[in-house]
Design an enzyme around this catalytic site. Structure first.
Site, mmCIF file in Angstrom:
data_model
loop_
_atom_site.group_PDB
_atom_site.id
_atom_site.type_symbol
_atom_site.label_atom_id
_atom_site.label_comp_id
_atom_site.label_asym_id
_atom_site.label_seq_id
_atom_site.Cartn_x
_atom_site.Cartn_y
_atom_site.Cartn_z
ATOM 1 N N ASP A 104 0.627 -1.264 0.084
ATOM 2 C CA ASP A 104 0.028 0.000 -0.069
ATOM 3 C C ASP A 104 0.766 1.194 -0.021
ATOM 4 O O ASP A 104 1.651 1.257 0.848
ATOM 5 C CB ASP A 104 -0.550 -0.153 1.389
ATOM 6 C CG ASP A 104 -2.034 0.736 1.172
ATOM 7 O OD1 ASP A 104 -2.177 1.853 0.431
ATOM 8 O OD2 ASP A 104 -3.070 0.198 1.830
ATOM 9 N N ASP A 213 -3.279 4.509 -2.256
ATOM 10 C CA ASP A 213 -4.077 5.032 -1.139
ATOM 11 C C ASP A 213 -4.585 6.599 -1.802
ATOM 12 O O ASP A 213 -3.975 7.596 -2.278
ATOM 13 C CB ASP A 213 -3.326 5.424 0.116
ATOM 14 C CG ASP A 213 -4.111 5.806 1.188
ATOM 15 O OD1 ASP A 213 -5.166 5.233 1.450
ATOM 16 O OD2 ASP A 213 -3.950 6.960 1.767
ATOM 17 N N GLU A 272 -7.320 3.393 -4.805
ATOM 18 C CA GLU A 272 -8.310 3.690 -4.074
ATOM 19 C C GLU A 272 -9.233 4.740 -4.500
ATOM 20 O O GLU A 272 -8.738 5.808 -4.400
ATOM 21 C CB GLU A 272 -8.009 3.887 -2.333
ATOM 22 C CG GLU A 272 -9.253 3.951 -1.592
ATOM 23 C CD GLU A 272 -8.908 4.799 -0.466
ATOM 24 O OE1 GLU A 272 -9.731 4.722 0.633
ATOM 25 O OE2 GLU A 272 -8.101 5.638 -0.292
ATOM 26 N N HIS A 333 -10.700 -2.104 5.586
ATOM 27 C CA HIS A 333 -10.302 -1.501 7.134
ATOM 28 C C HIS A 333 -10.954 -0.221 7.315
ATOM 29 O O HIS A 333 -10.667 0.377 8.701
ATOM 30 C CB HIS A 333 -8.887 -1.334 6.978
ATOM 31 C CG HIS A 333 -8.174 -0.461 6.385
ATOM 32 N ND1 HIS A 333 -8.316 -0.568 4.746
ATOM 33 C CD2 HIS A 333 -7.645 0.932 6.641
ATOM 34 C CE1 HIS A 333 -8.032 0.425 4.233
ATOM 35 N NE2 HIS A 333 -7.437 1.393 5.051
ATOM 36 N N ASP A 334 -11.569 0.245 6.458
ATOM 37 C CA ASP A 334 -12.228 1.679 6.665
ATOM 38 C C ASP A 334 -13.890 1.482 6.738
ATOM 39 O O ASP A 334 -14.575 2.531 7.106
ATOM 40 C CB ASP A 334 -11.984 2.416 5.474
ATOM 41 C CG ASP A 334 -10.683 3.118 5.306
ATOM 42 O OD1 ASP A 334 -10.005 3.221 6.110
ATOM 43 O OD2 ASP A 334 -10.323 3.196 4.028
HETATM 44 O O1 TEU Z 1 -8.740 6.397 2.694
HETATM 45 C C1 TEU Z 1 -9.393 7.381 2.372
HETATM 46 C C2 TEU Z 1 -10.619 7.783 2.280
HETATM 47 O O2 TEU Z 1 -11.127 8.581 1.411
HETATM 48 C C3 TEU Z 1 -11.338 7.087 3.216
HETATM 49 O O3 TEU Z 1 -11.221 7.968 4.485
HETATM 50 C C4 TEU Z 1 -12.842 7.139 2.807
HETATM 51 O O4 TEU Z 1 -13.074 8.485 2.841
HETATM 52 C C5 TEU Z 1 -13.776 6.496 3.974
HETATM 53 O O5 TEU Z 1 -13.015 5.194 3.997
HETATM 54 C C6 TEU Z 1 -14.932 6.438 3.113
HETATM 55 O O6 TEU Z 1 -15.793 5.541 3.904
HETATM 56 C C7 TEU Z 1 -7.492 6.040 2.809
HETATM 57 C C8 TEU Z 1 -7.249 4.873 3.801
HETATM 58 O O7 TEU Z 1 -7.999 3.486 3.428
HETATM 59 C C9 TEU Z 1 -7.547 5.231 5.130
HETATM 60 O O8 TEU Z 1 -7.439 4.158 5.958
HETATM 61 C C10 TEU Z 1 -6.694 6.267 5.641
HETATM 62 O O9 TEU Z 1 -7.029 6.945 6.934
HETATM 63 C C11 TEU Z 1 -6.644 7.398 4.711
HETATM 64 O O10 TEU Z 1 -6.750 6.904 3.010
HETATM 65 C C12 TEU Z 1 -5.689 8.632 4.779
HETATM 66 O O11 TEU Z 1 -4.415 7.873 4.141
#
Ligand code: TEU
Length: 527
Positions: A104, A213, A272, A333-334
């Site tokens: 990542d 990311d 992403e 994980h989000d």
């Molecule tokens: O996530 C980016 C992001 O845009 C997410 O926060 C999104 O808005 C959210 O998941 C929607 O439900 C990435 C990574 O996956 C996240 O873990 C990080 O915190 C973020 O980038 C910052 O690097």
């Protein structure tokens, strides 16, 4: 699919990827936090599961303000995860087992402890050091107001002020995420040059590709204008009109990444991309940009046949015009885990089992989030003192954040920490997960992990899964039915009652079938 078809295609077009959230996967050194030695230790399990590739969430050097998505050295592995040697060993051993390893990378921002940012803080306004980030004077008297109205994704303003220097009022720097994650200025040539170096660095060490990311971030609009409307009630969400994301300049950045990746024909890039509009989404996977982009439609809906069909049709429609394979993901994980999103308890598990059969029946690449194969639910009652997601503090304790889907994996035994660690797990683990460990589930053919194993194996070996397309059947409300060109038929029942199954040879079902009927909250594969 015949062997020669398969060989003619890049490996990732129909791969099953397994996302390892390294803090929570397996701990090799007993400090309570998962690491790369832990992943290595579980390679036998991953091989048994049958996945083609790993996506490992960031393991680079980081102060861990956002679980590693705040990178202070993009070309080193954090000692917490075992350092460079642990990665080299993992890559070598994964490759012996024919498992690819993707990492990542976080191009949108660095950690505030990255040497570039420390140098920027020490340097004067207008300096080349500050030009690698977005530093601006504030608005209002003495520049006491942030330069624009953008909120941070994690709550509060997207700007933090730095101290005054040389008699000049302190400037502000932009951070779309936490203040510990300053946004890089992608108009600055140093930034691209450094990132190209990072791509080559890992590819030269044998990595098979990258998850990128916030791949719809990076480029910023000219002049950093205010947002038309700021809705802080939906912190993480962003739509197509949000000036913080999806600015047209992002595509030239992806073209530059792709030029490097093309030097390594085995390598894949997966973006992403939180962009809903199909045309705008498709632009990210044009032939000279990313290979794949996450489509989150299936992860954003509940268990309802019409919504599932709509998500599938839109995901296919977004990539077909540009010739990219679709991608499928139920959680990461989000995002709240699917068992919980579908209602939790036994019903939530039954629905999650049905949906993995739908997902694995589709053409394209599938992403499985660690623990989904065990049927783990979200843990929504973590004590407040345990919460680690920066959202919790940033939102003034109104948003609990994403820790509930990041609770460590239970592996064996009857009590926490279930073999995850010999120490204290970084998040508490529920005592009632004893029945969910691979130790218990692998010996039970009816378990969720066994269903995943069988489904992944069939998907990889049966010719009926061939073809990049699918045909829909008209069905009653609450029923979904589609056939792959190779002949595989997938039926999903989201009604509250059993439905008659169409004729066909039975391949696999998410529940035991009852006399030619598919029970509620279930799916089946027929050929
Ligand atoms: O996530 C980016 C992001 O845009 C997410 O926060 C999104 O808005 C959210 O998941 C929607 O439900 C990435 C990574 O996956 C996240 O873990 C990080 O915190 C973020 O980038 C910052 O690097």
């Amino acid at each position: 699919m015949t062997d020669s078809d398969r060989e003619a295609q890049p490996w990732w077009r129909s791969a099953v990827f397994y996302q390892v959230y390294p803090r929570s996967f397996a701990d090799g050194d007993g400090d309570g936090i998962g690491d790369l030695a832990g992943v290595r230790d579980k390679l036998g399990y991953l091989e048994l599961l049958g996945v083609d590739a790993l996506w490992i969430s960031p393991v680079m050097r980081s102060p861990m303000a956002d679980g590693g998505y705040d990178v202070s050295d993009p070309r080193d592995i954090d000692p917490l995860f075992g350092g460079m040697r642990a990665l080299d060993t993992l890559i070598a051993e994964a490759h012996v087992r024919r498992i690819k390893v993707t990492m990542d990378l976080v191009p949108n921002h660095t950690s505030a402890e990255h040497p570039w940012f420390t140098a920027a803080l020490a340097a004067a306004p207008g300096s080349p050091e500050r030009a690698r980030y977005h530093f601006r004077d504030g608005r209002g008297p003495d520049g006491a107001e942030p330069p624009n109205n953008w909120p941070s994704i994690f709550g509060g303003p997207a700007w933090t002020r730095v101290p005054a220097a040389d008699g000049r009022p302190g400037q502000w720097y932009l951070h779309i995420f936490a203040p510990e994650q300053p946004d890089l200025n992608w108009d600055n040539p140093d930034v691209l040059a450094d990132f190209e170096q990072t791509l080559r660095f890992w590819l030269d060490r044998g990595v098979d590709g990258f998850r990128i990311d916030v791949a719809h971030g990076m480029a910023k609009p000219e002049g950093l204008p205010d947002m038309p409307e700021v809705d802080t009630s939906r912190l993480l969400a962003h739509d197509s009109n949000d000036p913080r994301f999806n600015n047209p300049g992002v595509h030239e950045i992806h073209r530059r990444f792709r030029k490097v990746l093309d030097e390594y024909p085995r390598a894949v890039s997966i973006g992403e991309v939180w962009v809903d509009d199909n045309v705008l989404f498709g632009e990210y996977v044009r032939p000279d940009e990313l290979h794949l982009a996450f489509n989150f439609r299936l992860a954003e809906i509940g268990f309802e046949a019409a919504a599932v069909r709509d998500a599938i049709e839109n995901s296919l429609a977004a990539v077909q015009p540009v010739g990219a394979p679709p991608t499928w993901t139920l959680s990461n994980h989000d995002i709240e885990r699917e068992v919980t999103r579908y209602g939790g308890g036994a019903v939530g598990v039954a629905r999650a089992r049905a949906m993995i059969l739908v997902e694995l029946a589709l053409p394209g690449a599938v992403f499985i989030y660690n623990g989904a194969e065990l049927g783990l639910p979200n843990v929504d009652d973590l004590p407040e003192a345990a919460l680690r997601d920066p959202m919790w503090e940033r939102s003034g304790h109104t948003e609990r954040g994403r820790d509930g889907c990041r609770v460590p994996m239970p592996w064996e035994g009857d009590a926490p920490p279930f073999g995850f660690t010999t120490g204290e797990p970084w998040l508490p683990m529920p005592a009632d997960w004893a029945a969910l460990t691979p130790e218990k589930q692998l010996e039970d053919l009816g378990s969720t992990v066994s269903l995943y194993r069988m489904a992944i194996e069939l998907r990889g070996m049966r010719k009926e899964f061939a073809g990049a397309d699918l045909a829909w059947f008209s069905t009653p409300d609450g029923v979904l039915q589609f056939r792959r060109p190779g002949g595989m038929l997938c039926v999903l029942n989201t009604t509250g009652a059993p439905i008659p199954l169409p004729a066909g040879e039975f391949l696999l079902a998410s529940v035991p079938l009852e006399l030619g009927h598919l029970p509620a909250n279930a799916a089946a594969w027929l050929v």
